[in-house]
Write an enzyme that holds these catalytic residues in place. Structure first.
Site, PDB file in Angstrom:
ATOM      1  CB  VAL A 236      53.999   8.186  34.765  1.00 29.44           C
ATOM      2  CG1 VAL A 236      55.121   8.817  35.953  1.00 29.44           C
ATOM      3  CG2 VAL A 236      54.812   8.292  33.507  1.00 29.44           C
ATOM      4  CG  HIS A 237      52.354   2.430  37.858  1.00 30.92           C
ATOM      5  ND1 HIS A 237      51.466   1.900  37.331  1.00 30.92           N
ATOM      6  CD2 HIS A 237      53.685   1.973  37.390  1.00 30.92           C
ATOM      7  CE1 HIS A 237      52.095   0.983  36.379  1.00 30.92           C
ATOM      8  NE2 HIS A 237      53.311   0.801  36.622  1.00 30.92           N
ATOM      9  CG  ASP A 238      54.029   5.867  42.045  1.00 29.35           C
ATOM     10  OD1 ASP A 238      55.239   5.544  42.563  1.00 29.35           O
ATOM     11  OD2 ASP A 238      52.917   4.982  42.304  1.00 29.35           O
TER      12      ASP A 238
END
Ligand code: RIB
Ligand code: CA
Length: 308
Positions: A236-238
């Site tokens: 969930v990079h961001d």
């Protein structure tokens, strides 16, 4: 504890959406505004998506302004294979309840920076941030930190060399990393060490409207990861960039030099991180090199589950 005022610059995008929800659910932050940039999908789609996500959590007072509709120099492709034709495929969300503000994202960022120092959290291509620095160099001193989701010490994700946000606009990234601003780089090396499992995402389904939306987002988002990485846990990079501002204990960072490859070769968009300090190039970023995955995923799921 005073709230940290932030502007999130994004291209929703499934993980952008989860990042926005995490930020809006967290008392440590004041989300002053949300700005959008072309990346995962076209500018009109990501802007509509940003407003749709704010609608889910009732954040009607948070202004949204659209920014750059293309990279500074060379055009890039959208990531429809990851986020779908709408940019937010999966959940059945109503159309956005409102239009974006009638000003450009860069003008909104400048307007807010004149009022007080801000932390900028860009989680899409860095086009807007580069434009801000170029147009308003006198406001750079009011930027507390630019917490970038982007880049990688190791492998890329859109090419073998480059991470998507940087790859979309390497010239913009170069401008940002060469600026006088404090930059924190949160790259794939840590985002891929802190995955949201299908089980933890599905468990959010009965935790309110936002939880149900995240469960639907993840159900769509994980199919790409299953195909490419062979498992349905997803980064969930961001949201990890937002989590870093909420709880600095989640990531370990170290000051390193980051050089941007802006050539047209196979390494275009690569963040060349001098991790072994083999050059005399000065450190220009706090680079995330370690992550407490459980601490992050617990924060993410607890905060999203706390939304109505
Ligand atoms: O490489 C991951 C990044 O690219 C994330 O910000 C995702 O939303 C896409 O923009
Ligand atoms: Ca993004």
């Amino acid at each position: 504890m005073p709230k940290t005022p932030v502007i999130i610059d994004c291209d929703p995008g499934h993980d952008d959406a989860m990042a926005l929800m995490l930020a809006l659910a967290s008392p440590e932050l004041e989300v002053v505004a949300v700005t959008t940039v072309a990346g995962n999908q076209t500018l009109d789609k990501v802007t509509a998506n940003a407003i749709r996500v704010l609608d889910v959590v009732g954040a009607d007072a948070v202004p949204v302004a659209a920014g750059a509709d293309r990279p500074l120099v060379h055009r890039a492709a959208v990531a429809a294979d990851v986020h779908g034709e709408t940019g937010l495929d999966g959940p059945d969300l109503p159309p956005p309840s409102r239009d974006p503000e009638p000003i450009h994202a860069v003008e909104l960022m400048a307007r807010e920076l004149r009022k007080r120092p801000l932390t900028l959290i860009p989680v899409g291509p860095l086009t807007n941030i580069a434009l801000l620095i170029a147009m308003y160099p006198d406001l750079v001193e009011n930027i507390e930190d630019i917490v970038v989701m982007g880049g990688a010490i190791g492998l890329g994700n859109v090419t073998p060399s480059a991470e998507f946000n940087i790859w979309c606009d390497p010239e913009a990234a170069k401008r940002v990393f060469e600026s006088e601003a404090d930059v924190t780089m949160i790259g794939l090396d840590v985002t891929h060490q802190a995955m949201l499992s299908a089980a933890r995402a599905d468990a959010l389904r009965d935790k309110g409207r936002a939880g149900a939306v995240v469960a639907d987002l993840h159900a769509f988002y994980r199919r790409f990861h299953l195909e490419v990485y062979g498992h349905d846990d997803t980064p969930v990079h961001d949201a990890l960039a937002v989590a870093h501002v909420i709880d600095p204990k989640i990531l370990n960072t170290t000051q390193l030099n980051v050089e941007l490859d802006v050539t047209q070769g196979p390494c275009r968009g690569r963040t060349v991180v001098d991790q072994l300090r083999r050059t005399d190039r000065p450190a220009n970023a706090h680079v995330a090199v370690g992550v407490d995955a459980d601490r992050f995923i617990d924060l993410l799921t607890e905060r999203i589950g706390s939304l109505a």
